[in-house]
Design an enzyme around this catalytic site. Sequence first.
Site, PDB file in Angstrom:
ATOM      1  CG  HIS A  73      -0.235   0.341   2.496  1.00 10.02           C
ATOM      2  ND1 HIS A  73      -0.112   1.626   2.968  1.00 10.02           N
ATOM      3  CD2 HIS A  73       0.397  -0.438   3.377  1.00 10.02           C
ATOM      4  CE1 HIS A  73       0.563   1.597   4.116  1.00 10.02           C
ATOM      5  NE2 HIS A  73       0.891   0.358   4.373  1.00 10.02           N
TER       6      HIS A  73
HETATM    7  N1  UDP Z   1      -4.318  -4.998   8.841  1.00  9.81           N
HETATM    8  C1  UDP Z   1      -5.603  -5.472   9.049  1.00  9.81           C
HETATM    9  N2  UDP Z   1      -6.307  -5.949   7.981  1.00  9.81           N
HETATM   10  C2  UDP Z   1      -5.785  -6.010   6.720  1.00  9.81           C
HETATM   11  C3  UDP Z   1      -4.465  -5.527   6.520  1.00  9.81           C
HETATM   12  C4  UDP Z   1      -3.766  -5.017   7.599  1.00  9.81           C
HETATM   13  O1  UDP Z   1      -6.112  -5.457  10.185  1.00  9.81           O
HETATM   14  O2  UDP Z   1      -6.476  -6.465   5.806  1.00  9.81           O
HETATM   15  C5  UDP Z   1      -3.581  -4.434   9.987  1.00  9.81           C
HETATM   16  C6  UDP Z   1      -2.225  -5.062  10.240  1.00  9.81           C
HETATM   17  O3  UDP Z   1      -2.328  -6.178  11.083  1.00  9.81           O
HETATM   18  C7  UDP Z   1      -1.445  -3.947  10.888  1.00  9.81           C
HETATM   19  C8  UDP Z   1      -2.068  -2.715  10.296  1.00  9.81           C
HETATM   20  O4  UDP Z   1      -3.296  -3.095   9.715  1.00  9.81           O
HETATM   21  O5  UDP Z   1      -1.643  -3.933  12.276  1.00  9.81           O
HETATM   22  C9  UDP Z   1      -1.104  -2.176   9.275  1.00  9.81           C
HETATM   23  O6  UDP Z   1      -1.670  -1.176   8.620  1.00  9.81           O
HETATM   24  P1  UDP Z   1      -1.057  -0.635   7.268  1.00  9.81           P
HETATM   25  O7  UDP Z   1      -0.232  -1.672   6.627  1.00  9.81           O
HETATM   26  O8  UDP Z   1      -2.204  -0.047   6.535  1.00  9.81           O
HETATM   27  O9  UDP Z   1      -0.166   0.582   7.767  1.00  9.81           O
HETATM   28  P2  UDP Z   1       1.340   0.728   8.202  1.00  9.81           P
HETATM   29  O10 UDP Z   1       1.602  -0.241   9.307  1.00  9.81           O
HETATM   30  O11 UDP Z   1       2.191   0.489   7.006  1.00  9.81           O
HETATM   31  O12 UDP Z   1       1.442   2.141   8.689  1.00  9.81           O
END
Ligand code: UDP
Length: 362
Positions: free
Chosen positions: A208
């Site tokens: 993403h």
């Molecule tokens: N996550 C979730 N469902 C999904 C994909 C990700 O609950 O279908 C959770 C994942 O476990 C993590 C968080 O969303 O805790 C990560 O979010 P994202 O990857 O959007 O953001 P980043 O961590 O890169 O800031």
Amino acid sequence: MQNKNLYVIIGARPQFIKYAPLAAEIKKINNINEIIIHTGQHYDKNMSGVFFEQLNIKEPDINLNINNVSRGEMVGEMIKKIDKEFKKNIPDIVLLFGDTNSTLAGAVAASSFQCEVIHIEAGLRSFNKNMPEEHNRIVADHLSSILCVTSEEPKNNLKTEGFSKNSIFMTGDIMLDNFNMVKDRILSAGMYKQMNLKKNSYVLGTIHRQENTHKKNRLKSIFNTLNNISNPNFPVVIPIHPATKSKLGDLEVDTSNLVICEPLDYISFLSLVSDSSYVITDSGGLQKEAYYLKKKSIVLRSETEWVELVDKRESYLVDPKNINDIYKSIDLVKDKKTDNFSIYGDGKAAKLIVKIIQSKLD
Ligand code: UDP
């Protein structure tokens, strides 16, 4: 004594997750008026509402509903509207999480008030100034008075940038608190069965990050490669982020081997991670969660903020510019268990943060 105003600024999926363990601890504080502002950055049921329900977080007091606009407009609108809310009940403490546009806006809005600003996940650096997240976290750190760090690495980054050691608090990773809170539910969910997958015979993928999704050729080569890796006996399963879905819709790319589904709730998602063979991701949070679930990951980025995981060979970086390098990394992660050690604390971050809050209320 008059209650003190504690504002919580959240707006994106990872922030709901990081706030959940704190929400439970904050409930125990007396003399506090907690006001949750949801900026609206993520708004779909499966990117927002489901986390409030599943992780037992109370409904936000205010929803600013700011989304689907350019970054500048988003941050500007958020600052204006948060400032308006702050003027109604002057903040004593503002809580910020991570590195999103909502974090940046909360930090700038809070800087006009004489209040404590607590930044959770402070000090992380990718040293890549092309990432909006890097701008957001640097500004948030510099406008915060209390910097909660997950490990020595971010602490050292802050010291190098001249922060006083009195403003840095080693709390460990709040996502570990959350993970521990729901671990039993994750391990018993068996989501792989509901998706007709075989245990340990699939790869869990998420993509993403803007640097991977905003360049058409980059996104195309990532998905072509994932599609090549995937096969019916060992598929790559992708709960797709809405931003990626919309960019992918504009491209002609073969995704026929992939299992693509809508974003999942937290328990179902981590259940899928726990029964996978390994993870391919550009997510920040997932790098740590895969490690907590003893899964290795390939990180499709040229650098990461979670450098300890790379140093300990829990994660392997593959620069998407050289996406074919992924094939060399697969043998290093496939069905490999992590060693059982704890890089990011003991899962007591929320309690420590609440102690800090209490010390500021006295
Ligand atoms: N996550 C979730 N469902 C999904 C994909 C990700 O609950 O279908 C959770 C994942 O476990 C993590 C968080 O969303 O805790 C990560 O979010 P994202 O990857 O959007 O953001 P980043 O961590 O890169 O800031």
